[in-house]
Design a protein around this motif. Structure first.
Motif, PDB file in Angstrom:
ATOM      1  N   GLN A   1      21.157  52.588  69.894  1.00  0.00           N
ATOM      2  CA  GLN A   1      21.064  53.759  70.716  1.00  0.00           C
ATOM      3  C   GLN A   1      19.697  53.781  71.376  1.00  0.00           C
ATOM      4  N   SER A   2      19.536  54.690  72.337  1.00  0.00           N
ATOM      5  CA  SER A   2      18.287  54.745  73.090  1.00  0.00           C
ATOM      6  C   SER A   2      17.088  55.128  72.230  1.00  0.00           C
ATOM      7  N   ASP A   3      17.346  55.781  71.096  1.00  0.00           N
ATOM      8  CA  ASP A   3      16.236  56.174  70.224  1.00  0.00           C
ATOM      9  C   ASP A   3      15.909  55.099  69.186  1.00  0.00           C
ATOM     10  N   GLY A   4      16.586  53.930  69.274  1.00  0.00           N
ATOM     11  CA  GLY A   4      16.315  52.828  68.355  1.00  0.00           C
ATOM     12  C   GLY A   4      17.120  52.876  67.066  1.00  0.00           C
ATOM     13  N   SER A   5      18.018  53.826  66.942  1.00  0.00           N
ATOM     14  CA  SER A   5      18.845  53.903  65.729  1.00  0.00           C
ATOM     15  C   SER A   5      20.217  53.303  66.016  1.00  0.00           C
ATOM     16  N   TRP A   6      20.923  53.001  64.933  1.00  0.00           N
ATOM     17  CA  TRP A   6      22.271  52.450  65.052  1.00  0.00           C
ATOM     18  C   TRP A   6      23.298  53.574  65.035  1.00  0.00           C
ATOM     19  N   SER A   7      24.384  53.403  65.772  1.00  0.00           N
ATOM     20  CA  SER A   7      25.471  54.373  65.718  1.00  0.00           C
ATOM     21  C   SER A   7      26.429  53.974  64.591  1.00  0.00           C
ATOM     22  N   GLY A   8      27.302  54.904  64.192  1.00  0.00           N
ATOM     23  CA  GLY A   8      28.276  54.602  63.150  1.00  0.00           C
ATOM     24  C   GLY A   8      27.686  54.747  61.768  1.00  0.00           C
ATOM     25  N   SER A   9      28.472  54.349  60.789  1.00  0.00           N
ATOM     26  CA  SER A   9      28.010  54.452  59.402  1.00  0.00           C
ATOM     27  C   SER A   9      27.781  53.056  58.845  1.00  0.00           C
ATOM     28  N   ASP A  10      27.041  53.003  57.758  1.00  0.00           N
ATOM     29  CA  ASP A  10      26.743  51.728  57.117  1.00  0.00           C
ATOM     30  C   ASP A  10      28.016  51.130  56.519  1.00  0.00           C
ATOM     31  N   ASP A  11      28.124  49.823  56.579  1.00  0.00           N
ATOM     32  CA  ASP A  11      29.229  49.134  55.932  1.00  0.00           C
ATOM     33  C   ASP A  11      29.029  49.172  54.421  1.00  0.00           C
ATOM     34  N   VAL A  12      30.133  49.260  53.726  1.00  0.00           N
ATOM     35  CA  VAL A  12      30.102  49.264  52.266  1.00  0.00           C
ATOM     36  C   VAL A  12      31.093  48.218  51.777  1.00  0.00           C
ATOM     37  N   CYS A  13      30.635  47.358  50.907  1.00  0.00           N
ATOM     38  CA  CYS A  13      31.536  46.370  50.306  1.00  0.00           C
ATOM     39  C   CYS A  13      32.031  46.923  48.975  1.00  0.00           C
ATOM     40  N   ARG A  14      33.341  46.887  48.816  1.00  0.00           N
ATOM     41  CA  ARG A  14      33.942  47.349  47.568  1.00  0.00           C
ATOM     42  C   ARG A  14      34.673  46.185  46.922  1.00  0.00           C
ATOM     43  N   ARG A  15      34.585  46.126  45.637  1.00  0.00           N
ATOM     44  CA  ARG A  15      35.253  45.087  44.866  1.00  0.00           C
ATOM     45  C   ARG A  15      36.771  45.276  44.935  1.00  0.00           C
ATOM     46  N   VAL A  16      37.499  44.197  45.178  1.00  0.00           N
ATOM     47  CA  VAL A  16      38.959  44.249  45.230  1.00  0.00           C
ATOM     48  C   VAL A  16      39.486  44.455  43.819  1.00  0.00           C
ATOM     49  N   SER A  17      40.370  45.434  43.650  1.00  0.00           N
ATOM     50  CA  SER A  17      40.975  45.659  42.327  1.00  0.00           C
ATOM     51  C   SER A  17      42.493  45.660  42.468  1.00  0.00           C
ATOM     52  N   CYS A  18      43.168  45.411  41.367  1.00  0.00           N
ATOM     53  CA  CYS A  18      44.625  45.403  41.316  1.00  0.00           C
ATOM     54  C   CYS A  18      45.104  46.538  40.424  1.00  0.00           C
ATOM     55  N   PRO A  19      46.326  47.035  40.679  1.00  0.00           N
ATOM     56  CA  PRO A  19      46.848  48.091  39.813  1.00  0.00           C
ATOM     57  C   PRO A  19      47.080  47.567  38.398  1.00  0.00           C
ATOM     58  N   SER A  20      47.068  48.461  37.455  1.00  0.00           N
ATOM     59  CA  SER A  20      47.300  48.084  36.056  1.00  0.00           C
ATOM     60  C   SER A  20      48.718  47.560  35.889  1.00  0.00           C
ATOM     61  N   LEU A  21      48.870  46.566  35.020  1.00  0.00           N
ATOM     62  CA  LEU A  21      50.181  46.049  34.666  1.00  0.00           C
ATOM     63  C   LEU A  21      50.611  46.682  33.350  1.00  0.00           C
ATOM     64  N   MET A  22      51.902  46.843  33.178  1.00  0.00           N
ATOM     65  CA  MET A  22      52.446  47.478  31.980  1.00  0.00           C
ATOM     66  C   MET A  22      52.805  46.433  30.930  1.00  0.00           C
ATOM     67  N   ASP A  23      52.779  46.850  29.645  1.00  0.00           N
ATOM     68  CA  ASP A  23      53.306  46.004  28.570  1.00  0.00           C
ATOM     69  C   ASP A  23      54.767  45.703  28.884  1.00  0.00           C
ATOM     70  N   PRO A  24      55.199  44.483  28.604  1.00  0.00           N
ATOM     71  CA  PRO A  24      56.603  44.158  28.873  1.00  0.00           C
ATOM     72  C   PRO A  24      57.549  45.024  28.049  1.00  0.00           C
ATOM     73  N   ASN A  25      58.526  45.615  28.690  1.00  0.00           N
ATOM     74  CA  ASN A  25      59.601  46.374  28.050  1.00  0.00           C
ATOM     75  C   ASN A  25      59.106  47.385  27.021  1.00  0.00           C
ATOM     76  N   TYR A  26      57.997  48.002  27.262  1.00  0.00           N
ATOM     77  CA  TYR A  26      57.527  49.108  26.426  1.00  0.00           C
ATOM     78  C   TYR A  26      57.508  48.781  24.940  1.00  0.00           C
ATOM     79  N   GLY A  27      56.808  47.758  24.564  1.00  0.00           N
ATOM     80  CA  GLY A  27      56.610  47.491  23.147  1.00  0.00           C
ATOM     81  C   GLY A  27      57.282  46.237  22.625  1.00  0.00           C
ATOM     82  N   SER A  28      58.076  45.536  23.441  1.00  0.00           N
ATOM     83  CA  SER A  28      58.693  44.297  22.966  1.00  0.00           C
ATOM     84  C   SER A  28      57.792  43.099  23.247  1.00  0.00           C
ATOM     85  N   GLY A  29      56.605  43.350  23.777  1.00  0.00           N
ATOM     86  CA  GLY A  29      55.657  42.280  24.060  1.00  0.00           C
ATOM     87  C   GLY A  29      54.253  42.829  24.171  1.00  0.00           C
ATOM     88  N   MET A  30      53.317  41.923  24.496  1.00  0.00           N
ATOM     89  CA  MET A  30      51.915  42.318  24.608  1.00  0.00           C
ATOM     90  C   MET A  30      51.318  41.759  25.885  1.00  0.00           C
TER      91      MET A  30
END
Length: 112
Positions: A1-30
């Protein structure tokens, strides 16, 4: 910008995560997952599956968190091991089988 500042917001890196997986068949496995320090399943973390005795595993026994927040492989199920009925080929005796509550022969049921 004309005042020497940047427009927009800072980029943020977030760690990729996966949803939780369930125990197989509710107790017949681990499930056993390698988790990050934050206790969340993230990119390249793995989960391995085992089934209890008398059950067999179908699907992928190990799954890995992907960069798109999905799990590779096929959903895991533990299916009860069942046996076909014995053929009574004699007219001179009886076959007595112990069956499960559902009337199906499975692992460790006996016939005499």
């Amino acid at each position: 910008q004309s005042d020497g500042s940047w427009s927009g917001s800072d980029d943020v890196c977030r760690r990729v995560s996966c949803p939780s997986l369930m125990d197989p068949n509710y107790g017949s496995g681990m499930i056993n997952c390698s988790l990050g320090d934050d206790g969340v399943t993230s990119y390249e973390d793995t989960c391995s599956f085992t089934c209890n005795t008398s059950y067999e595993l179908t699907g992928s026994d190990t799954r890995t968190c992907q960069s798109d927040s999905s799990w590779n492989g096929i959903e895991v199920m533990c299916r009860r091991v069942t046996c076909s009925m014995l053929n009574a080929t004699t007219n001179y005796g009886m076959i007595n089988c112990s069956l499960g509550d559902d009337g199906v022969s499975s692992y460790e049921d006996t016939c005499s």
